[in-house]
Write a protein that holds these residues in place. Structure first.
Motif, PDB file in Angstrom:
ATOM      1  N   TYR A   1      -7.340  -7.995 -20.187  1.00 41.13           N
ATOM      2  CA  TYR A   1      -5.969  -8.066 -19.513  1.00 41.13           C
ATOM      3  C   TYR A   1      -5.295  -8.690 -20.186  1.00 41.13           C
ATOM      4  O   TYR A   1      -3.488  -8.259 -19.868  1.00 41.13           O
TER       5      TYR A   1
ATOM      6  N   GLU B   1     -10.721  -5.341  -5.563  1.00 41.75           N
ATOM      7  CA  GLU B   1     -11.548  -4.675  -6.566  1.00 41.75           C
ATOM      8  C   GLU B   1     -10.571  -3.336  -7.111  1.00 41.75           C
ATOM      9  O   GLU B   1     -10.773  -2.879  -6.633  1.00 41.75           O
ATOM     10  N   PRO B   2     -10.259  -4.003  -9.062  1.00 38.34           N
ATOM     11  CA  PRO B   2     -10.486  -4.719  -9.385  1.00 38.34           C
ATOM     12  C   PRO B   2     -10.404  -6.686  -8.747  1.00 38.34           C
ATOM     13  O   PRO B   2      -8.517  -6.101  -8.035  1.00 38.34           O
ATOM     14  N   SER B   3     -10.624  -7.873  -8.461  1.00 34.67           N
ATOM     15  CA  SER B   3     -10.285  -8.925  -8.826  1.00 34.67           C
ATOM     16  C   SER B   3      -9.428  -9.636  -9.846  1.00 34.67           C
ATOM     17  O   SER B   3      -9.960  -9.852 -10.537  1.00 34.67           O
TER      18      SER B   3
ATOM     19  N   HIS C   1      -9.640  -3.301  -2.241  1.00 39.09           N
ATOM     20  CA  HIS C   1     -10.907  -3.135  -1.753  1.00 39.09           C
ATOM     21  C   HIS C   1     -10.584  -1.222  -0.938  1.00 39.09           C
ATOM     22  O   HIS C   1     -10.328  -1.645   0.350  1.00 39.09           O
ATOM     23  N   PRO C   2     -10.777  -0.383  -1.898  1.00 41.90           N
ATOM     24  CA  PRO C   2     -11.394   1.151  -0.530  1.00 41.90           C
ATOM     25  C   PRO C   2     -12.123   0.740   0.117  1.00 41.90           C
ATOM     26  O   PRO C   2     -10.899   1.142   1.594  1.00 41.90           O
TER      27      PRO C   2
ATOM     28  N   GLU D   1     -12.540  -2.197 -13.134  1.00 42.04           N
ATOM     29  CA  GLU D   1     -12.488  -3.468 -12.830  1.00 42.04           C
ATOM     30  C   GLU D   1     -13.506  -3.934 -14.377  1.00 42.04           C
ATOM     31  O   GLU D   1     -12.842  -4.217 -15.828  1.00 42.04           O
TER      32      GLU D   1
ATOM     33  N   ILE E   1      -0.043   2.734  -6.358  1.00 44.74           N
ATOM     34  CA  ILE E   1       0.006   1.391  -6.935  1.00 44.74           C
ATOM     35  C   ILE E   1      -0.796   1.541  -7.859  1.00 44.74           C
ATOM     36  O   ILE E   1      -1.671   1.708  -7.381  1.00 44.74           O
TER      37      ILE E   1
ATOM     38  N   ARG F   1      -6.138   3.829 -11.098  1.00 47.59           N
ATOM     39  CA  ARG F   1      -5.619   2.640 -11.006  1.00 47.59           C
ATOM     40  C   ARG F   1      -5.053   0.777 -11.968  1.00 47.59           C
ATOM     41  O   ARG F   1      -4.672   0.050 -11.083  1.00 47.59           O
TER      42      ARG F   1
ATOM     43  N   SER G   1      -8.888   6.482   1.787  1.00 55.61           N
ATOM     44  CA  SER G   1      -8.266   5.099  -0.557  1.00 55.61           C
ATOM     45  C   SER G   1      -8.349   6.264  -1.121  1.00 55.61           C
ATOM     46  O   SER G   1      -8.572   6.735  -2.337  1.00 55.61           O
ATOM     47  N   SER G   2      -8.325   7.609  -0.762  1.00 54.96           N
ATOM     48  CA  SER G   2      -8.610   8.528  -2.439  1.00 54.96           C
ATOM     49  C   SER G   2      -6.839   8.854  -2.646  1.00 54.96           C
ATOM     50  O   SER G   2      -6.284   9.596  -3.993  1.00 54.96           O
TER      51      SER G   2
ATOM     52  N   PHE H   1      -2.174  -3.255  -3.578  1.00 54.15           N
ATOM     53  CA  PHE H   1      -2.722  -4.857  -4.431  1.00 54.15           C
ATOM     54  C   PHE H   1      -1.786  -5.600  -3.613  1.00 54.15           C
ATOM     55  O   PHE H   1      -1.400  -5.570  -2.075  1.00 54.15           O
TER      56      PHE H   1
ATOM     57  N   VAL I   1       0.446  -1.249  -0.061  1.00 55.10           N
ATOM     58  CA  VAL I   1       0.295   0.174  -0.057  1.00 55.10           C
ATOM     59  C   VAL I   1       1.092   1.438  -0.079  1.00 55.10           C
ATOM     60  O   VAL I   1       1.453   1.867   1.306  1.00 55.10           O
ATOM     61  N   ALA I   2       0.404   2.200  -1.101  1.00 52.17           N
ATOM     62  CA  ALA I   2       1.118   3.415  -1.213  1.00 52.17           C
ATOM     63  C   ALA I   2       0.654   4.243  -2.233  1.00 52.17           C
ATOM     64  O   ALA I   2      -0.585   3.500  -2.486  1.00 52.17           O
TER      65      ALA I   2
ATOM     66  N   MET J   1      -6.871  -5.211  -6.846  1.00 49.51           N
ATOM     67  CA  MET J   1      -6.042  -4.378  -6.014  1.00 49.51           C
ATOM     68  C   MET J   1      -6.820  -3.886  -4.520  1.00 49.51           C
ATOM     69  O   MET J   1      -8.160  -4.616  -4.593  1.00 49.51           O
TER      70      MET J   1
ATOM     71  N   CYS K   1      -4.051   6.626  -1.285  1.00 51.02           N
ATOM     72  CA  CYS K   1      -3.155   5.991  -1.484  1.00 51.02           C
ATOM     73  C   CYS K   1      -3.872   4.586  -2.158  1.00 51.02           C
ATOM     74  O   CYS K   1      -5.251   4.435  -2.512  1.00 51.02           O
ATOM     75  N   SER K   2      -3.631   3.531  -2.604  1.00 52.28           N
ATOM     76  CA  SER K   2      -3.604   2.021  -3.052  1.00 52.28           C
ATOM     77  C   SER K   2      -2.982   1.505  -2.741  1.00 52.28           C
ATOM     78  O   SER K   2      -1.327   1.201  -2.695  1.00 52.28           O
TER      79      SER K   2
END
Lengths: 345, 795
Positions: free
Chosen positions: B473, A256-258, A291-292, B465, A222, B418, A302-303, A308, A218-219, A289, A305-306
């Motif tokens: 992808y 999300e996305p998974s 989930h927020p 997504e 990402i 993202r 979450s706005s 995985f 998390v940073a 990623m 940082c993101s």
């Protein structure tokens, strides 16, 4: 007198030829060159000679003496060499008997696999985090965005201990604990290996206990592409430099996305074989990623940082890499099985 | 989920997209196609008519058939008992490829045969959907079948292909064919046309009572239809139901199921004549036994939802209706139920009653909020078209679905940020349009309005997504995170664990991993109890019931497993957490059996015995920074149940007990089918927590050492360590080391005594020791030994 010297010399040489051992040689040396020997006797007899005769006689005796000394020294060398050769011959051992191959213990194949993965990620700046296997529902489900009665709880049948506690069903529980412990401080870059438990009946491909290794970064900024690059790096290190990674859309409540992650088949190189059921790809792990909601629950904005996250089945990778056909081998611990895994590859 | 290719084809143009291609596209879009099943297969087929059927001269069951296939008349030998003149049949011509056979021209018992008359089974149709007659004989086609028709599978409605689609929990919408068609349309990027419904010219005013007294049923729609005609369903409908694994019963029942497949909303049709109160009322908090239409009695509990009519129960809501009010051949009038039931309540009831149905599955997975309305409309339409529905009352609506349309903003930079992609606005908008998300753009901001059948899409991340899922992808690049540097490292505990693993491996021990869950017996056999046992609420078996609080019992099982496979030497260790209520502890277990090292022909071996075990434990501690001076090994006073009292010891680090080592107690050994093994269990947290000694340089001695051998006779039961301690204490200044090189009992030594031979190493750091120096100290040592221990110097 001179003749006598010559006779003595001839006689000594003759006897020297029959000498066979160091002992006989020593005896011969004492006999001729010793204090009571004939050479010494001749030297003693020199006093009976005239002054004129003495030098020549003395010289002649000395010559014979040193001649014999030299010959005996030569003979000694020969005899010693012969005796050494004989000794070496007699000391010969049977080199075909087995050597003392001292038993070295091995790491359990799952430890071996886990450590291989750990070292790859440590090299990329990840810490290795752990957590309890007897876990709170809170960390295993709630914080992973799986609230009570969420359909995803159907996906993993859980060993509950009571209403609050359970055996963790995934190492995501370590992630949610670490997210909380970070207290908003970033970046987070960690892997979390550990035992997990699900209510499955044991068979060749299912085990109620297995090992997972999840990763979490998390940073700021990402991306999903970073996830792909990271997993590709891992795949290349573990399954070979030619490995490729493929994402397919999937669903996990905490990402999300998974994505489902396939790695190109290391057995056939993607051509299609038994291992990959002809597809050229092997489904190896789940990822996505973060989930927020999961970030927000841990107090992370979450706005801004993101992150995985990914989860690898350690048994799955070990089975693929080593061609193990039954997951139960890892837990019955037949020592013959364990001894197979005797090195890092 | 079974997806009929032909059915979807009706809503989305799939020309040029084979079932296989569609399967690939769906899989790549997140709908994993796990199987492709052709309902029937066969090439070179044609409809024919048997114009002459005579017995085969050389057989008691074969027939010689002359079959007209329009273009010619074929001679075919057929073994089916129902072959007869005038029958319309399926003919597989020479060269036909059937699932299990290729048809060739040939002679059967001397008679020419140019083709085969087929049963549906031979075309690959599952026996499950065939009658006994269809399985045993050739298929009998209707009299109006057109001879020469080569599109036999289509004519029979058997040209369908069923895709077995695995659904992720967030996409239960795909269970409804209408929503599936929308998804397919987005995936293949072609328009979707759903059927339009017909309506009654005029609806009569409602005369039934519809209500709900439970919040587990927030919306309840009911409709009374005074007249329907029960008959057979149209072929296409029964075929589609069949494709989805649902048996065709009659037109009315089939319509309820068909609408459920279309809209995802389970409907229930009641025979109105059997509902005297003309009422449907959803209730919970009931407690009685109820016979559902499968004829089984179910125990209804307060948490279940039931449908009541007056004082009678009419069904278990959302799961199964009742026998009393079911639709049968005599049904003339019906009441339709379309309701929303709580997924949680249905899940709990379905689980407890062990009753999973098409309806309950859908309620549990989630239904589109507006589905009850859609389903009611479709049901009426189909009943009008296929069941002559008349006397249609207005729908009675109770409660609300509380549905609000989801709409929100997302930016292009967020999506690309993202994903790590560089999609253009046009690309993104195109995808959102394919999905019917109605995007409107303002600068970088995209406003989306989500269709009601996609409740899974609620936040901008979901849009990212959707975009990459449909663009693919494959196009995603591989990069590594660009972020502040972090230090990758092991913690102290992890590093220590690796030291233990390395040391024990080097000493020849195999690492094992055994199961965490153990039986009650294993809990009882554990050592160094930790606290109250952690027990599972509902274990899978007695064997795997508790979380272990000690490692040794599971490890003894491992040894037993190996011994029973003829392994004589089993030397293992395990590092694992053990648990008690609110407690966790990391432990090391060691079990030794047989020899640790062995070269038999050379008579060199290291036995797996107490002293080997003790040495292993001491070595591990030393490698962790705790040498002999910090470790104390004393008589075992802790556990004489698992361990042999006389051959075991407690290990202390400072004053803290960190483990027990020694021989297994013979009783425990027997229980695990073993003889003598040596075992240790060590608490690692205590070790990790203690301060390890530093590695420090010590100058090498400058002056030579002197070795003196001494032998003493002492009482047999005296610990040799007492002698060593006295020597070291008295000779402190110059005794560098004491080595025990022999313990002797027997001839020349009294029965209750033993002789101990030691080698003492003397050395002074300041000077070379003289004989006098050494003798002075050694005399003191001998005097002290005699005085304190009655040790007599052996001459």
């Amino acid at each position: 007198m001179v003749n006598k010297i010559q006779e003595l010399k001839e006689k000594a040489l003759k006897e020297l030829e029959t000498v066979n051992s160091a002992k006989e040689l020593q005896d011969l040396k004492v006999l001729y060159l010793g204090k009571k020997g004939p050479i010494q006797e001749l030297m003693m007899g020199m006093k009976d000679l005239s002054k004129e005769e003495r030098p020549a006689f003395g010289q002649a005796v000395n010559e014979v003496k040193s001649f014999l000394e030299q010959k005996m020294e030569e003979a000694r060398k020969v005899i010693e060499e012969k005796e050494l050769a004989l000794r070496l011959e007699n000391e010969k051992i049977d080199i075909t008997l087995p050597g003392f191959k001292m038993e070295q213990g091995n790491l359990h194949p799952l430890t071996l696999m886990q450590r291989e993965l750990e070292d790859i990620f440590i090299g990329m700046g990840y810490t290795v985090e752990e957590g309890p296997e007897v876990e709170y529902d809170l960390y295993n489900f709630e914080r992973a965005n799986i609230p009570q009665d969420h359909p995803a709880r159907d996906m993993q049948d859980t060993f509950y201990i009571n209403a609050e506690k359970l055996l963790r069903t995934h190492t995501t529980a370590i992630q949610t604990r670490q997210l909380e412990a970070a207290n908003g401080k970033l970046p987070i870059k960690m892997i979390c290996p550990g035992k997990v438990y699900r209510r499955d009946d044991d068979d060749a491909t299912h085990s109620h206990q297995f090992t997972q290794m999840e990763g979490l970064v998390v940073a700021e900024n990402i991306t999903l592409a970073d996830l792909k690059g990271t997993l590709e790096f891992m795949a290349k290190k573990v399954l070979g430099e030619s490995s490729k990674v493929r994402f397919r859309p999937s669903f996990f409540p905490f990402t999300e996305p998974s994505v489902e992650v396939d790695i190109s088949c290391h057995m056939c190189g993607g051509k299609g074989c038994n291992v990959c059921k002809g597809t050229g790809w092997i489904e190896v792990l789940g990822a996505g990623m973060v989930h927020p909601d999961v970030l927000e629950m841990a107090g992370i904005d979450s706005s801004k940082c993101s992150g995985f996250a990914f989860g690898v089945g350690v048994e799955r990778i070990a089975m693929l890499k080593y061609g193990v056909d039954d997951i139960r081998h890892f837990y019955t611990d037949d020592v013959r099985f364990l001894k197979t895994f005797n090195r890092f590859e | 989920m079974k997806l009929s290719y032909n059915w979807i084809k009706e809503y989305v143009d799939l020309s040029g997209i084979t079932p296989e291609v569609l399967a690939d596209k769906l899989t790549n879009a997140g709908f994993e196609v796990e199987g492709i099943d052709y309902v029937a297969q066969g090439t070179n087929l044609v409809v024919g008519e048997i114009v002459e059927c005579t017995d085969h001269p050389d057989s008691d069951h074969l027939h010689l058939c002359k079959v007209n296939i329009g273009s010619e008349v074929l001679n075919i030998v057929c073994g089916a008992p129902n072959a007869r003149t005038g029958l319309k049949v399926i003919v597989a011509k020479v060269g036909a490829e059937l699932p299990e056979i290729t048809i060739k021209a040939g002679k059967i018992r001397g008679q020419e045969s140019n083709g085969m008359l087929c049963s549906l089974r031979e075309l690959g149709v599952s026996e499950k959907i065939l009658t006994e007659k269809q399985i045993n004989g050739i298929e009998e086609l209707p009299e109006d079948a057109v001879v020469g028709n080569e599109d036999v599978l289509a004519y029979l409605g058997l040209d369908d292909v069923i895709l077995d689609v695995g659904l992720t929990p967030n996409r239960a919408d795909f269970m409804a064919y209408f929503a599936a068609a929308k998804e397919v349309s987005a995936v293949v990027n072609r328009p979707c046309t759903l059927p339009t419904s017909v309506k009654a010219d005029k609806e009569e005013s409602a005369t039934i009572k519809i209500s709900s007294t439970t919040d587990k049923c927030p919306l309840f729609l009911g409709k009374y239809i005074h007249s329907v005609t029960i008959k057979e369903s149209p072929a296409w409908m029964s075929q589609r139901l069949q494709a989805c694994g649902i048996k065709s019963i009659n037109n009315v029942v089939d319509i309820s199921n068909y609408v459920m497949l279309e809209t995802g909303q389970p409907l229930h049709f009641y025979d109105a004549s059997k509902n005297e109160a003309k009422e449907l009322r959803a209730e919970s908090e009931k407690d009685f036994t109820y016979m559902a239409l499968d004829g089984i009695d179910y125990k209804i509990e307060p948490n279940d939802i039931v449908i009541m009519s007056g004082n009678n129960c009419a069904g278990i809501a959302g799961i199964m209706g009742g026998e009393d009010s079911k639709i049968d051949d005599d049904t003339k009038e019906i009441i339709i139920e379309a309701a929303s039931f709580s997924a949680v309540a249905i899940r709990n009831s379905a689980r407890r009653l062990n009753l999973g149905t098409e309806a309950s599955t859908r309620f549990i997975k989630g239904i589109e909020p507006v589905a009850p309305y859609k389903a009611m409309e479709r049901a009426v339409s189909l009943l009008i078209e296929y069941a002559d529905a008349k006397g249609i009352e207005e729908t009675v609506e109770y409660g609300s679905n509380n549905y609000q349309q989801t709409e929100f903003d997302v930016t292009l930079s967020f999506i690309n940020g993202r994903l790590g992609t560089k999609y253009s606005m046009d690309e993104v908008i195109a995808v959102l349009n394919r999905l019917d998300f109605n995007p409107t753009v303002n600068d970088d901001i995209i406003h989306v309005v989500i269709p009601s059948y996609r409740p899974d899409v609620t936040i901008p991340d979901d849009i990212s997504e959707e975009v990459i899922r449909l663009i693919g992808y494959d196009s995603l690049e591989s990069t590594l995170p660009l972020m502040p540097m972090t230090l990758g490292a092991l913690s102290k505990e992890q590093a220590n664990r690796r030291v233990i693993e390395k040391t024990l491996g080097g000493l020849g021990l195999q690492q094992v991993i055994s199961y965490t869950l153990v039986s009650d017996e294993h809990i009882a056999d554990g050592v160094m109890p930790l606290g109250e046992t952690v027990t599972l609420a509902s274990p899978l078996s007695e064997e795997r019931k508790n979380v272990r609080s000690s490692l040794l019992p599971s490890m003894l099982d491992v040894v037993n497993y190996n011994v029973s496979r003829n392994q004589a030497n089993v030397n293992i260790y395990e590092i694992s957490n053990v648990y008690a209520n609110d407690k966790v502890e990391e432990r090391l277990g060691i079990v030794l059996l047989g020899t640790l090292q062995n070269l038999a022909w050379n008579k060199t071996s290291i036995k797996s015995d107490f002293y080997t075990l003790k040495g292993i434990v001491e070595t591990v501690l030393e490698r962790l920074g705790f040498n002999a001076t910090r470790v104390c090994i004393k008589e075992n006073t802790e556990d004489t149940k698992a361990f042999h009292k006389g051959k075991s010891a407690c290990v202390y680090l400072g004053k803290e007990l960190i483990g027990i080592i020694g021989a297994i107690h013979p009783t425990l050994a027997k229980k695990y089918g073993l003889k003598e093994v040596y075992m240790a269990e060590i608490k690692l947290d205590a070790i990790y927590g203690a301060k390890a000694s530093k590695v420090k340089y010590v100058p090498l001695p400058k002056y030579p050492a002197s070795k003196r051998d001494l032998a003493f006779v002492v009482k047999r039961d005296m610990n040799v360590s007492n002698i060593v301690d006295v020597i070291k204490k008295v000779g402190k200044s110059i005794v560098k080391d004491v080595e025990i090189f022999d313990i002797y009992e027997g001839e020349h030594v009294a029965a209750d005594e033993k002789s101990v031979a030691l080698s003492v190493l003397y050395q002074n750091e300041e000077k070379t020791l003289t004989d006098a120096d050494i003798n002075g100290v050694q005399d003191q040592i001998m005097e002290a030994l005699e005085k304190q221990l009655n040790a007599v110097l052996r001459k």
